[in-house]
Design an enzyme around this catalytic site. Structure first.
Site, short mmCIF file in Angstrom:
data_model
loop_
_atom_site.label_atom_id
_atom_site.label_comp_id
_atom_site.label_asym_id
_atom_site.label_seq_id
_atom_site.Cartn_x
_atom_site.Cartn_y
_atom_site.Cartn_z
N TYR A 49 -2.51 14.11 -6.68
CA TYR A 49 -2.49 13.13 -7.75
C TYR A 49 -2.00 13.89 -8.96
O TYR A 49 -2.45 15.01 -9.21
CB TYR A 49 -3.89 12.60 -8.06
N ARG A 85 -6.59 -0.86 -1.43
CA ARG A 85 -7.55 -0.51 -2.50
C ARG A 85 -6.91 -0.52 -3.88
O ARG A 85 -7.59 -0.31 -4.87
CB ARG A 85 -8.12 0.89 -2.23
N HIS A 101 -2.54 2.10 0.00
CA HIS A 101 -3.83 2.75 -0.26
C HIS A 101 -4.95 2.03 0.50
O HIS A 101 -6.08 1.93 0.02
CB HIS A 101 -4.12 2.72 -1.77
N THR A 129 0.90 11.02 -3.87
CA THR A 129 0.47 9.61 -3.87
C THR A 129 0.96 8.93 -5.14
O THR A 129 0.70 9.41 -6.25
CB THR A 129 -1.06 9.52 -3.75
N LYS A 147 3.64 9.12 -0.61
CA LYS A 147 2.69 8.15 -0.04
C LYS A 147 2.47 7.02 -1.04
O LYS A 147 2.10 7.26 -2.20
CB LYS A 147 1.36 8.84 0.26
N SER A 191 -7.51 15.55 0.01
CA SER A 191 -7.27 14.84 -1.25
C SER A 191 -7.45 15.76 -2.46
O SER A 191 -8.30 16.65 -2.44
CB SER A 191 -8.25 13.67 -1.35
N GLY A 242 -4.87 0.14 8.02
CA GLY A 242 -5.25 -0.85 9.02
C GLY A 242 -5.38 -0.33 10.43
O GLY A 242 -5.71 -1.10 11.34
#
Ligand SMILES: Cc1cc2nc3c(=O)[nH]c(=O)nc-3n(C[C@H](O)[C@H](O)[C@H](O)COP(=O)(O)O)c2cc1C
Length: 400
Positions: free
Chosen positions: A152, A302, A299, A178, A275, A129, A332
């Protein structure tokens, strides 16, 4: 009588290594979640485990897997089952990528290094990340395996370009852009606890820390947690405690649009994965934009609550763009059977986040190894029970 007793009594040898002991009593990812919940301070556990608002999407991601059933075929010679596949043109022992998660060091002091090493051992890609607590270079130094870098887009594009160049120089294979985080979702468990990153010591956290001495001892003994990729830069490297919402909402670029994907193409030669795609229409736009893969993702529930369960998007997106780009289903995944279901519907692979964080929080690096070998083993068993010996045998006929 003694003989009878001897034949039925069986004691486990005491395991002195606490991590191994915990793992020996676990049967699945959910067991590791339970152990992580016990070991981690409540604020830390909730930061990892929680979702946005009413956590409907968080629940929906897992419910979608639970709802889908198999239509197994029998008498198909499953003497040899091989779940290997390819992703972005390279071989993969089973269809899984580790999702990017920020602040991984709050689950374990080794943080991203532990996860990257475990992914390398399992032969699957690890996504680091932007908000990592180990740097691009530190991770590359411990893992010669496949590494993706998640971007990001900060308002400061120079900083983003610099990180992309560093990822290229350090041998990262792909960029993951993302796109579901224009602003931070409202994670109400964090709001209630006043959770900051790094965790701030107040009365509540002090009590929480005292009640979780193993974690607290490891936390205070290791070097301070920072946003390792941006140390010393204009955006703040986390050397003071900030709320995640304040950090994201002030530094992330809300004006991000499809033209930025073009910009990214111009500064990066390798594959690009978008993503956070959550509709068929955007999947089509992503394919038109010429990216190599999309991760259908909310996400992990979230960000936008009431966003659709990602598994439900797989078949319609595969129908629309499956012949042009690879589809990754994210969110999940707790069992190998989940991965099998997503692949049956048309996903090339799955991504998983919390599954490995629970392993890390429960038993450190060994816990991540456990999760990965568990998911791999699960997949082989489930495929055998379904009468499928290869990934190419998995199709929509087998689920319903
Ligand atoms: C603690 C945590 C931190 C996360 N941080 C990031 C991040 O920095 N960047 C990102 O793109 N996604 C982040 N995510 C989302 C994951 O990449 C992934 O989409 C999500 O975990 C998938 O759902 P799952 O946890 O049910 O597998 C984070 C998720 C969690 C649980």
């Amino acid at each position: 009588m003694i003989d009878t007793l001897r034949s039925v009594l069986q004691f486990r040898r005491f395991e002195f290594d606490a991590n191994k002991r915990r793992l020996s009593r676990s049967a699945n990812v959910d067991d590791l979640r339970t152990i992580a919940k016990r070991r981690l301070p409540r604020g830390v556990f909730d930061y990892i485990d929680g979702g946005a608002e009413d956590e409907r999407t968080l629940a929906a991601n897992q419910d979608a897997y639970a709802r889908l059933t198999f239509r197994p075929r029998v008498l198909r010679d499953v003497g040899k089952v091989d779940p290997s596949t390819t992703l972005l043109g390279r071989p993969l022992p089973f269809p899984l990528v580790l999702a990017p998660t920020g602040f991984t060091r709050i689950a374990d002091p080794q943080g991203e290094l532990a996860v990257a090493r475990a992914a390398d051992r399992a032969g699957i890609p690890y996504s680091l990340s932007t908000m990592a607590t180990r740097s691009i270079e530190e991770v590359a130094a411990v893992s010669p395996g496949r590494k993706w870098f998640q971007v990001y887009v900060w308002r400061d594009r120079g900083l983003v370009k610099d990180m992309i160049d560093r990822a290229a120089n350090a041998g990262y294979e792909a960029l993951v852009l993302t796109v579901d985080t224009a602003v931070l979702g409202r994670r109400e468990r964090d709001v209630r606890r006043g959770f900051t990153l790094p965790p701030k010591i107040g009365l509540n956290t002090l009590i929480d820390g005292v009640l979780h001495p193993g974690w607290t001892w490891a936390f205070v003994r290791s070097e301070p947690i920072r946003f390792a990729n941006v140390i010393g830069s204009s955006v703040g490297d986390g050397n003071t405690a900030v709320s995640l919402a304040a950090q994201v909402n002030s530094q992330f670029d809300r004006s991000l649009s499809w033209s930025d994907v073009e910009w990214m193409r111009s500064v990066w030669d390798g594959p690009i994965v978008i993503k956070g795609i959550q509709t068929v229409d955007d999947a089509v736009l992503a394919a038109d934009a010429g990216v190599d893969a999309i991760a259908l993702s909310n996400h992990g529930g979230r960000q936008l609550d009431s966003a659709p369960a990602t598994l439900d998007l797989v078949a319609p997106c595969a129908d629309a763009v499956g012949d042009r780009i690879e589809i990754i289903c994210d969110g999940g995944v707790r069992r190998g059977s989940d991965i099998v279901k997503a692949v049956c519907l048309g996903a090339r692979a799955c991504m998983a986040g919390r599954a490995y964080l629970y392993g890390l929080g429960a038993a450190g690096e060994l816990g991540v190894d456990y999760v990965l070998s568990h998911l791999h083993g699960d997949m082989k068993r489930v495929m055998a029970l379904m009468g499928a010996t290869r990934i190419s045998d998995l199709n929509r006929e087998l689920v319903g």
